[in-house]
Design an enzyme around this catalytic site. Structure first.
Site, PDB file in Angstrom:
ATOM      1  N   ARG A   1     -18.553  -0.674  11.458  1.00 43.20           N
ATOM      2  CA  ARG A   1     -19.474   0.430  11.181  1.00 43.20           C
ATOM      3  C   ARG A   1     -20.804   0.001  10.588  1.00 43.20           C
ATOM      4  O   ARG A   1     -21.801   0.650  10.756  1.00 43.20           O
ATOM      5  CB  ARG A   1     -18.800   1.416  10.215  1.00 43.20           C
ATOM      6  CG  ARG A   1     -17.761   2.269  10.883  1.00 43.20           C
ATOM      7  CD  ARG A   1     -16.905   2.964   9.870  1.00 43.20           C
ATOM      8  NE  ARG A   1     -16.224   1.975   9.036  1.00 43.20           N
ATOM      9  CZ  ARG A   1     -15.393   2.266   8.045  1.00 43.20           C
ATOM     10  NH1 ARG A   1     -15.143   3.514   7.770  1.00 43.20           N
ATOM     11  NH2 ARG A   1     -14.816   1.321   7.352  1.00 43.20           N
TER      12      ARG A   1
ATOM     13  N   LYS B   1       0.843  -1.189   0.000  1.00 42.63           N
ATOM     14  CA  LYS B   1       0.000   0.000   0.000  1.00 42.63           C
ATOM     15  C   LYS B   1       0.885   1.247   0.000  1.00 42.63           C
ATOM     16  O   LYS B   1       1.975   1.247   0.534  1.00 42.63           O
ATOM     17  CB  LYS B   1      -0.897   0.025   1.238  1.00 42.63           C
ATOM     18  CG  LYS B   1      -2.105  -0.891   1.152  1.00 42.63           C
ATOM     19  CD  LYS B   1      -3.056  -0.586   2.301  1.00 42.63           C
ATOM     20  CE  LYS B   1      -4.136  -1.652   2.417  1.00 42.63           C
ATOM     21  NZ  LYS B   1      -4.889  -1.491   3.681  1.00 42.63           N
TER      22      LYS B   1
END
Lengths: 163, 163, 163, 163, 163, 163
Positions: D95, D46
């Site tokens: 979430r 990343k």
């Protein structure tokens, strides 16, 4: 009805690498359908960790005991390959509800591309719900133990190739 | 493999009443499997709008053109009925992702009750995803038009009985 | 930080009957928290198959090896009971994504009722995802085998009571 | 039980950048567990907007008032890092229901890699459900206002670095 | 386009009792559409805690500042009521992904019953996602504090009636 | 209320390429709102198969019969573009429950960026639920038939450009 008895099913995927999850779906589909084709879809834009030939060899190895299963590979659309192989049923393994919408869209599209091409979904065995090829690849890149995720033949191949 | 060709599938439900959604699953499963049993599970605690006999008659009527389909009814556990009928596959129609968790739990339990009893899921055709027997019952109670939801035979029966 | 070490957690539910799924959550929560209260919420409007006393006795039996676990029962709101017991954490076992929205709403409400009351979720072990008290009750009503779903003590009680 | 009181929890992530959502989970976990390790997992593939060092500095800053929280970084598998740190609980903030399947698979895998490594999920506070590091990065790239998403220290760092 | 400007929207529900969640959807829909009808669907088989008249009175009270909102009640199908009122849009508030499948089926059915009847969904404000009338009823039955869930007028009515 | 009648809605997306799914949402939103802006968000990091100009031209072509629809393009944040255009409503088409969480987060963020900016969701017509621009791109890359997915004008453009 005579035709029905000859139903050929197609289980297509990347199998990079094949996992215990894949093998479980293959074994169960091979009990349900007279003939099962397991086919590796080659996609030019992905960079697999195993070549198509390596994956075919591994699938042949782990499916060697299943007499009504054949291993193939193809380019292009899965629906077209199914039609050319005379397969009237696409088999999909689904692990969780997130996959559902994706599979539903695929089933609808494939039926539009090839009329009468049915998609059936085999819910993954609870013991294998967490297994995915991408998890195997991630563990491999960190040197993690993949022996609970893939058959010994696959683990050996990956060990030989990456360590 | 000889055994495979004789695969009998069971599609069980309440069918109170049978809908176009049910019929679609039946027609597709009848193409995939050599023999399909459609069975009405009688549950003592529910109060159906149609008797079990009425539902069997309707299912026989709308499936009359499908030669490999038989209509049955049963009490008790679906898995036990499947075993007694020699069915090795349970067919489930799934309309949306909410159904998924429920079906997964059912598939797991049925495999624990009867070893080798597989559950396969046929995703509902997009045109029928909104149809359910409970929607038909709700519309019926309000005098709404159910002609897009159930075959003519079923609509006639409901009209005769409730208006 | 001294207070933190004294964290008391509350695992509340109907436990009608207690299952291997419940026991798994209890065992895991008992390893995480210094003190765990397992509490049966009595609701006037439900008709349980086991009395509150029977369920407390069963929970005491199956948790007898867990020294930091106590068994209680309560009426009214879970958040109020937690506050009165000095529990600052509610433990919830979640089996699938359908449960998620329900749990999220409950966690939010409980925090509004009792400030600083936290809800933590322990994902159900994959081997127990299909187990629910309602499945046990359904199998019991049909004479099905529940030995894979509940501890022997619970099965014995149900067998004694219902057969 | 003595061991239980020493429970160390690990909250691992990319924190690129740390958000109010992360901070909320950290504060709540720090109240539940005697010791909490917040650890940045470094992943070679990343391309973060902040270096690992910058993220550690920011986390140290925003957690400075939490005495039982330490900030670390690691390479490789989270489960291995947990084991080496003596953490027996992985803390995850969730979430929405889409995250659920992913977290369940991760929890299962981590328990296979390191026996007795538990995963507990803290449902995100409703006020922070929409916040993610990727949203912060997207807003940053368009010059949008991120002051409702990240603590002032983080916003200052991002402003200094990218404008 | 002239017709478009006259768009009348219908927000139908049980409102037993009306909550801050309902009020939020009403206020937002009243800003979007020139005319909004809020309508209580009376269903014979449910036993509401408030009579239809009480609910209408409460809705009139909490919507008194919204000049383009009218309060109605109806029996039968929502789609039919919408047609009779000249409403071309059904407004639905959705709190979480579980509701989605249900709403999608409803939207499809309503469009089949009344051509051109559109359904639009307003995602619930995060601050109200946990609120439902059933939660209010449950808290009321346990004497819990509902002041964060319903407007003062509604709380007063419930207090007067149930304590 | 005078302001309400002037409600301008914004339907933003990549439209790479525009599909029958997009067109369906546009047609329905154009009936609900007095003015509808369809806007192509240009994102530097994506590599579209059609240029922004080509997509605008296609959208103008397929929307030519809709007099209250205008076609625009923009850089940066959608919320900012909406504000600059005087649009008070963002229109989103949602196909399945997986999209829901993503849309909810977006709606919340956009309301934080621009106060009073509402997001309304139009559930995709069941006939178009399987259609996405990415599916069109995938089929195009394999030479598959896209005529059931995009209007003739779009298909012609893609055929001209890619074969």
């Amino acid at each position: 009805m005579a035709l029905t008895k000859e139903t050929t099913a197609l289980y297509a995927g990347s199998f990079d690498p094949p996992t215990y999850g894949h093998l479980n779906i293959i074994e169960r589909a091979a009990k349900i359908f007279p003939k099962l084709i397991v086919a590796i879809g080659s996609s030019a834009d992905k960079k697999p960790i195993l070549t198509c030939e390596e994956r075919m060899e591994l699938l042949r190895g782990i499916c060697s005991g299943l007499q009504n299963v054949s291993i193939e590979s193809y380019n292009g659309l899965t629906a077209n390959f199914a039609m050319h192989q005379g397969a009237s049923v696409l088999v999909r393994g689904v692990r969780n509800s997130n996959d559902w919408s994706y599979e539903l869209a695929g089933a609808t599209m494939n039926q539009k591309l090839v009329e009468d091409l049915e998609t059936i979904i085999i819910p993954a065995n609870q013991s294998y719900c967490h297994i995915s090829s991408s998890l195997v690849r991630e563990l491999t890149s960190h040197g993690g133990d993949i022996s609970s995720l893939v058959p010994p033949l696959v683990r050996q191949k990956i060990t030989d190739k990456f360590t």
